[in-house]
Design a protein around this motif. Sequence first.
Motif, PDB file in Angstrom:
ATOM      1  N   SER A 289       1.020  -1.161  -0.006  1.00  0.00           N
ATOM      2  CA  SER A 289      -0.088   0.132  -0.369  1.00  0.00           C
ATOM      3  C   SER A 289       0.897   1.082   0.065  1.00  0.00           C
ATOM      4  N   ALA A 290       1.847   1.384   0.854  1.00  0.00           N
ATOM      5  CA  ALA A 290       3.724   2.415   0.341  1.00  0.00           C
ATOM      6  C   ALA A 290       3.204   2.418  -0.954  1.00  0.00           C
ATOM      7  N   THR A 291       3.721   1.217  -1.480  1.00  0.00           N
ATOM      8  CA  THR A 291       3.659   1.614  -2.785  1.00  0.00           C
ATOM      9  C   THR A 291       3.006   2.702  -4.078  1.00  0.00           C
ATOM     10  N   LEU A 292       1.772   2.868  -3.254  1.00  0.00           N
ATOM     11  CA  LEU A 292       0.723   2.861  -3.984  1.00  0.00           C
ATOM     12  C   LEU A 292       0.837   4.924  -4.066  1.00  0.00           C
ATOM     13  N   ASN A 293       1.804   5.531  -3.047  1.00  0.00           N
ATOM     14  CA  ASN A 293       1.808   6.987  -3.552  1.00  0.00           C
ATOM     15  C   ASN A 293       2.666   7.316  -4.483  1.00  0.00           C
ATOM     16  N   GLY A 294       2.339   8.364  -5.542  1.00  0.00           N
ATOM     17  CA  GLY A 294       2.674   9.146  -6.649  1.00  0.00           C
ATOM     18  C   GLY A 294       3.346   8.103  -7.760  1.00  0.00           C
ATOM     19  N   GLN A 295       1.679   6.804  -7.156  1.00  0.00           N
ATOM     20  CA  GLN A 295       1.281   5.886  -9.380  1.00  0.00           C
ATOM     21  C   GLN A 295       0.318   6.827 -10.020  1.00  0.00           C
ATOM     22  N   ALA A 296       0.998   6.409 -10.816  1.00  0.00           N
ATOM     23  CA  ALA A 296      -0.088   6.850 -11.730  1.00  0.00           C
ATOM     24  C   ALA A 296      -0.817   5.359 -11.966  1.00  0.00           C
ATOM     25  N   THR A 297      -2.840   5.705 -11.655  1.00  0.00           N
ATOM     26  CA  THR A 297      -3.493   4.796 -11.106  1.00  0.00           C
ATOM     27  C   THR A 297      -4.086   3.266 -12.506  1.00  0.00           C
ATOM     28  N   ILE A 298      -3.801   4.432 -13.427  1.00  0.00           N
ATOM     29  CA  ILE A 298      -3.972   3.556 -15.028  1.00  0.00           C
ATOM     30  C   ILE A 298      -3.104   4.164 -15.669  1.00  0.00           C
ATOM     31  N   ALA A 299      -2.387   2.723 -16.350  1.00  0.00           N
ATOM     32  CA  ALA A 299      -1.407   3.778 -17.209  1.00  0.00           C
ATOM     33  C   ALA A 299      -2.153   3.797 -18.808  1.00  0.00           C
ATOM     34  N   GLU A 300      -2.017   4.862 -19.055  1.00  0.00           N
ATOM     35  CA  GLU A 300      -2.745   5.234 -20.197  1.00  0.00           C
ATOM     36  C   GLU A 300      -2.828   4.823 -21.420  1.00  0.00           C
ATOM     37  N   PRO A 301      -3.186   4.393 -22.771  1.00  0.00           N
ATOM     38  CA  PRO A 301      -3.109   3.456 -23.555  1.00  0.00           C
ATOM     39  C   PRO A 301      -2.330   3.994 -24.426  1.00  0.00           C
ATOM     40  N   SER A 302      -1.506   3.394 -25.241  1.00  0.00           N
ATOM     41  CA  SER A 302       0.225   4.056 -25.942  1.00  0.00           C
ATOM     42  C   SER A 302      -0.504   2.710 -27.533  1.00  0.00           C
ATOM     43  N   HIS A 303      -0.171   3.672 -28.616  1.00  0.00           N
ATOM     44  CA  HIS A 303       0.266   2.872 -30.002  1.00  0.00           C
ATOM     45  C   HIS A 303       1.305   1.530 -29.596  1.00  0.00           C
ATOM     46  N   ASN A 304       1.412   0.467 -28.807  1.00  0.00           N
ATOM     47  CA  ASN A 304       3.017  -0.322 -29.426  1.00  0.00           C
ATOM     48  C   ASN A 304       2.876  -1.516 -30.312  1.00  0.00           C
ATOM     49  N   THR A 305       3.737  -1.648 -30.993  1.00  0.00           N
ATOM     50  CA  THR A 305       3.666  -2.150 -32.340  1.00  0.00           C
ATOM     51  C   THR A 305       4.112  -4.150 -32.190  1.00  0.00           C
ATOM     52  N   VAL A 306       4.594  -3.897 -30.346  1.00  0.00           N
ATOM     53  CA  VAL A 306       4.596  -5.411 -30.485  1.00  0.00           C
ATOM     54  C   VAL A 306       4.249  -5.356 -29.141  1.00  0.00           C
ATOM     55  N   PRO A 307       4.242  -6.963 -27.884  1.00  0.00           N
ATOM     56  CA  PRO A 307       2.993  -7.219 -26.879  1.00  0.00           C
ATOM     57  C   PRO A 307       3.671  -6.179 -26.197  1.00  0.00           C
ATOM     58  N   LYS A 308       2.635  -5.631 -24.809  1.00  0.00           N
ATOM     59  CA  LYS A 308       2.838  -4.632 -24.090  1.00  0.00           C
ATOM     60  C   LYS A 308       2.244  -6.310 -22.764  1.00  0.00           C
ATOM     61  N   MET A 309       2.855  -6.510 -21.886  1.00  0.00           N
ATOM     62  CA  MET A 309       2.066  -6.428 -20.297  1.00  0.00           C
ATOM     63  C   MET A 309       1.956  -5.042 -19.551  1.00  0.00           C
ATOM     64  N   PHE A 310       1.076  -5.775 -18.469  1.00  0.00           N
ATOM     65  CA  PHE A 310       0.775  -4.774 -16.913  1.00  0.00           C
ATOM     66  C   PHE A 310       0.552  -5.748 -16.040  1.00  0.00           C
ATOM     67  N   SER A 311       0.984  -5.144 -15.273  1.00  0.00           N
ATOM     68  CA  SER A 311       0.794  -5.996 -13.780  1.00  0.00           C
ATOM     69  C   SER A 311      -0.512  -5.420 -13.248  1.00  0.00           C
ATOM     70  N   HIS A 312      -1.523  -5.862 -12.947  1.00  0.00           N
ATOM     71  CA  HIS A 312      -2.727  -5.186 -12.606  1.00  0.00           C
ATOM     72  C   HIS A 312      -3.172  -5.714 -11.038  1.00  0.00           C
ATOM     73  N   PHE A 313      -2.769  -4.442 -10.185  1.00  0.00           N
ATOM     74  CA  PHE A 313      -2.819  -4.280  -8.644  1.00  0.00           C
ATOM     75  C   PHE A 313      -4.393  -4.105  -8.711  1.00  0.00           C
ATOM     76  N   PHE A 314      -5.119  -4.984  -7.669  1.00  0.00           N
ATOM     77  CA  PHE A 314      -6.083  -4.170  -7.593  1.00  0.00           C
ATOM     78  C   PHE A 314      -6.641  -5.131  -5.849  1.00  0.00           C
ATOM     79  N   GLN A 315      -7.685  -4.009  -4.632  1.00  0.00           N
ATOM     80  CA  GLN A 315      -7.718  -4.879  -3.465  1.00  0.00           C
ATOM     81  C   GLN A 315      -9.315  -5.445  -3.840  1.00  0.00           C
ATOM     82  N   GLN A 316      -9.502  -6.424  -3.301  1.00  0.00           N
ATOM     83  CA  GLN A 316     -10.743  -7.250  -3.256  1.00  0.00           C
ATOM     84  C   GLN A 316     -11.022  -6.560  -2.228  1.00  0.00           C
ATOM     85  N   LEU A 317     -12.713  -6.969  -1.928  1.00  0.00           N
ATOM     86  CA  LEU A 317     -13.741  -6.145  -0.852  1.00  0.00           C
ATOM     87  C   LEU A 317     -13.290  -6.583   0.580  1.00  0.00           C
TER      88      LEU A 317
END
Length: 343
Positions: A289-317
Amino acid sequence: MTNVKVSINPCTELAIPLKSGAHPWLQLKSSYLRDIAWVIFSPNLIGTTLGAYTDAGKTLWGSAESRLGIAQTLKELDSDQTYHTYEPRPRMRLGHYFESLLRDLLVLPEFQKASHTKYLASNIQVVEGKTTVGEIDFLVGHPPQHTLHIEAAVKFYLLPRDCPNADNPLSWVGPNTRDRLGLKLAHLEQKQLALLEKQPRARQLASVYSESGSDKKIESAFYVKGMLFIHWSSPVQRPKRANRNLLMGHWLHQKDYITLTEHLRREAQNHFLIPLNKNDWMSSYYWNSATLNGQATIAEPSHNTVPKMFSHFFQQLNGEWCEGRILVVPDHWPESNAPSRII
């Protein structure tokens, strides 16, 4: 834009809890040690034997008690700031980086003691005349007087949307569509692992390094890690011969990534999509939770000509944080392969 039905919490059912004891790399802060732990503890990609060949993991890392000892060693090393100087990860092909991590494991005294193995050699070129006929990835000594030839790889495969034969390993396609899981399994069994049986020169070279001597048989085994990805609108499916407990994620086309990000901004809270460089694909980043500070919540879409991987961090109920993986591929994938050649 593709008409894809978006669930209330898309791309979450394959995620793993960040505090999972079954995934020790998640608790380590050093990216180098996280990757080392991922190489050891991530589930094997292959869940069966390949003909007469078996997985090398049990021989390398031993019993459950030995693995606990290795995990504890990694935690102790993680408190040493020396290991944090390895960041950022080196810029090399992911497969080469994976092999370099395995080599480090086999060489470092801390891990040799825990695994009861001895590093002998790696990347031995087998040449007949002027032709390279193969390469021996690793030779490892294991008492008593036993030598293991290991072929190692890290692989990522996707199941095309609406594929009718998900159980067939040939249906699972790499980011480079010339690569398929079925082809890799066949190549491992019929060529790489059989190298010492089929090539006298390979046997001769292996005997030079082996502690067993030329009169002893050198066993061959595979060590393959990785992940499989299903389309974000598809049910969970796995191919035959895959490990039932393997790591899995979701893939989607670039145009659908826009749909996903719009949905998460509108409907979901405590979701973070963090882009990964290629050599971050294994263990990603340390997260709390401490690393949330200063992070962009959701990376903006961009035009990639190669596959791009994302880590999807989320909090359950229930308040528990999880990580999933999302692989975004160009809109033309898998019909056109050209932009994937550099991967």
